[in-house]
Design a protein around this motif. Structure first.
Motif, PDB file in Angstrom:
ATOM      1  N   MET A 140       0.839  -1.186   0.000  1.00  0.00           N
ATOM      2  CA  MET A 140       0.000   0.000   0.000  1.00  0.00           C
ATOM      3  C   MET A 140       0.881   1.246   0.000  1.00  0.00           C
ATOM      4  O   MET A 140       1.754   1.399   0.843  1.00  0.00           O
ATOM      5  N   ALA A 141       0.666   2.132  -0.966  1.00  0.00           N
ATOM      6  CA  ALA A 141       1.456   3.357  -1.072  1.00  0.00           C
ATOM      7  C   ALA A 141       1.024   4.351   0.005  1.00  0.00           C
ATOM      8  O   ALA A 141      -0.142   4.405   0.398  1.00  0.00           O
ATOM      9  N   THR A 142       1.984   5.143   0.461  1.00  0.00           N
ATOM     10  CA  THR A 142       1.712   6.155   1.483  1.00  0.00           C
ATOM     11  C   THR A 142       2.187   7.517   1.010  1.00  0.00           C
ATOM     12  O   THR A 142       3.307   7.662   0.511  1.00  0.00           O
ATOM     13  N   LEU A 143       1.327   8.508   1.171  1.00  0.00           N
ATOM     14  CA  LEU A 143       1.671   9.905   0.898  1.00  0.00           C
ATOM     15  C   LEU A 143       1.739  10.638   2.227  1.00  0.00           C
ATOM     16  O   LEU A 143       0.803  10.579   3.022  1.00  0.00           O
ATOM     17  N   LEU A 144       2.859  11.310   2.473  1.00  0.00           N
ATOM     18  CA  LEU A 144       3.017  12.136   3.670  1.00  0.00           C
ATOM     19  C   LEU A 144       2.867  13.589   3.263  1.00  0.00           C
ATOM     20  O   LEU A 144       3.649  14.107   2.473  1.00  0.00           O
ATOM     21  N   LYS A 145       1.838  14.246   3.796  1.00  0.00           N
ATOM     22  CA  LYS A 145       1.577  15.654   3.487  1.00  0.00           C
ATOM     23  C   LYS A 145       1.993  16.492   4.696  1.00  0.00           C
ATOM     24  O   LYS A 145       1.479  16.300   5.801  1.00  0.00           O
ATOM     25  N   ILE A 146       2.909  17.405   4.464  1.00  0.00           N
ATOM     26  CA  ILE A 146       3.392  18.280   5.526  1.00  0.00           C
ATOM     27  C   ILE A 146       2.965  19.701   5.199  1.00  0.00           C
ATOM     28  O   ILE A 146       3.351  20.253   4.165  1.00  0.00           O
ATOM     29  N   GLN A 147       2.137  20.277   6.064  1.00  0.00           N
ATOM     30  CA  GLN A 147       1.738  21.665   5.859  1.00  0.00           C
ATOM     31  C   GLN A 147       2.385  22.531   6.922  1.00  0.00           C
ATOM     32  O   GLN A 147       2.525  22.123   8.072  1.00  0.00           O
ATOM     33  N   THR A 148       2.775  23.739   6.498  1.00  0.00           N
ATOM     34  CA  THR A 148       3.594  24.574   7.373  1.00  0.00           C
ATOM     35  C   THR A 148       3.027  25.972   7.567  1.00  0.00           C
ATOM     36  O   THR A 148       3.627  26.779   8.271  1.00  0.00           O
ATOM     37  N   SER A 149       1.877  26.263   6.959  1.00  0.00           N
ATOM     38  CA  SER A 149       1.298  27.600   7.059  1.00  0.00           C
ATOM     39  C   SER A 149       0.850  27.901   8.486  1.00  0.00           C
ATOM     40  O   SER A 149       0.272  27.045   9.168  1.00  0.00           O
ATOM     41  N   LEU A 150       1.075  29.140   8.913  1.00  0.00           N
ATOM     42  CA  LEU A 150       0.569  29.593  10.204  1.00  0.00           C
ATOM     43  C   LEU A 150      -0.953  29.483  10.277  1.00  0.00           C
ATOM     44  O   LEU A 150      -1.528  29.351  11.357  1.00  0.00           O
ATOM     45  N   PHE A 151      -1.590  29.531   9.113  1.00  0.00           N
ATOM     46  CA  PHE A 151      -3.047  29.475   9.044  1.00  0.00           C
ATOM     47  C   PHE A 151      -3.569  28.049   8.905  1.00  0.00           C
ATOM     48  O   PHE A 151      -4.740  27.835   8.619  1.00  0.00           O
ATOM     49  N   GLN A 152      -2.689  27.096   9.090  1.00  0.00           N
ATOM     50  CA  GLN A 152      -3.010  25.670   9.037  1.00  0.00           C
ATOM     51  C   GLN A 152      -3.739  25.326   7.733  1.00  0.00           C
ATOM     52  O   GLN A 152      -3.258  25.677   6.661  1.00  0.00           O
ATOM     53  N   GLY A 153      -4.889  24.686   7.802  1.00  0.00           N
ATOM     54  CA  GLY A 153      -5.582  24.270   6.595  1.00  0.00           C
ATOM     55  C   GLY A 153      -6.120  25.413   5.753  1.00  0.00           C
ATOM     56  O   GLY A 153      -6.455  25.224   4.580  1.00  0.00           O
TER      57      GLY A 153
END
Length: 196
Positions: free
Chosen positions: A1-14
């Protein structure tokens, strides 16, 4: 099963534009990989501690010689390394803050750059150990700086240092310029559709 790691860094989150572009890509990837797994790490919601002398010393102390306190310090770093090592695809949402990457991302990088674990030194120079991964980096900027800006170069260099050489950058610039913002975001969304 493939895995994608999403890293978000914005101060405003999503709500940040870079986070939204990364999320759009992750949704497209999930549609193409229904059995795949998406893991999200939000560095604004859960910031990684900045590196200090005690933490660095814990990283370089042989595991069998670490104190209880050092083992606790290394635990987070080990889990972050395990998370990125287990990912097939890495997606980064990165706004520009003061001409560079967010400090939370820099702190995260300090925790995953571990000699002998994610890279090693050789007589020919450093060798990254996190190989056979693809990375997509979504960069948003208030002004116009171009694809060759030092922020992009830093990300490319660090990812290459740990072994991730196959990196696709998508820039959305002019976020603070009313006449340019929507066009730039539309172009970035079009690029995501092409990548899909």
């Amino acid at each position: 099963m493939a895995t994608l790691l999403k890293i978000q860094t914005s101060l405003f989150q999503g709500d940040g534009q870079s986070s939204q572009l990364a999320e759009r890509f992750a949704r497209n990837w999930q549609a193409r990989n229904p059995d795949g797994r998406v893991v999200t790490r939000d560095l604004a919601a859960e910031p990684t501690p900045h590196l200090d002398a005690q933490r660095f010393q814990a990283f370089i102390t042989p595991p069998e010689e670490r104190t209880v306190e050092q083992r606790e310090m290394v635990k987070l770093s080990d889990s972050l390394v395990e998370e990125i090592a287990g990912a097939d695809v890495l997606v980064l949402g990165v706004p520009m803050y003061n001409f560079s990457i967010p400090s939370t991302l820099r702190a995260y990088f300090d925790h995953i750059a571990r000699a002998g674990i994610t890279f090693r030194y050789t007589p020919e120079g450093p060798e990254g150990l996190l190989k056979n991964k693809k990375a997509y980096v979504f960069i948003t900027r208030g002004g116009f700086y171009g694809e060759d800006h030092s922020q992009t170069a830093l990300l490319r260099q660090f990812l290459g240092f740990i072994g991730i050489a196959d990196v696709e950058f998508v820039h959305a610039e002019g976020m603070a310029v009313e006449d340019a913002r929507e066009g730039s975001l539309a172009a970035a969304r079009d690029r995501i559709a092409q990548l899909a």
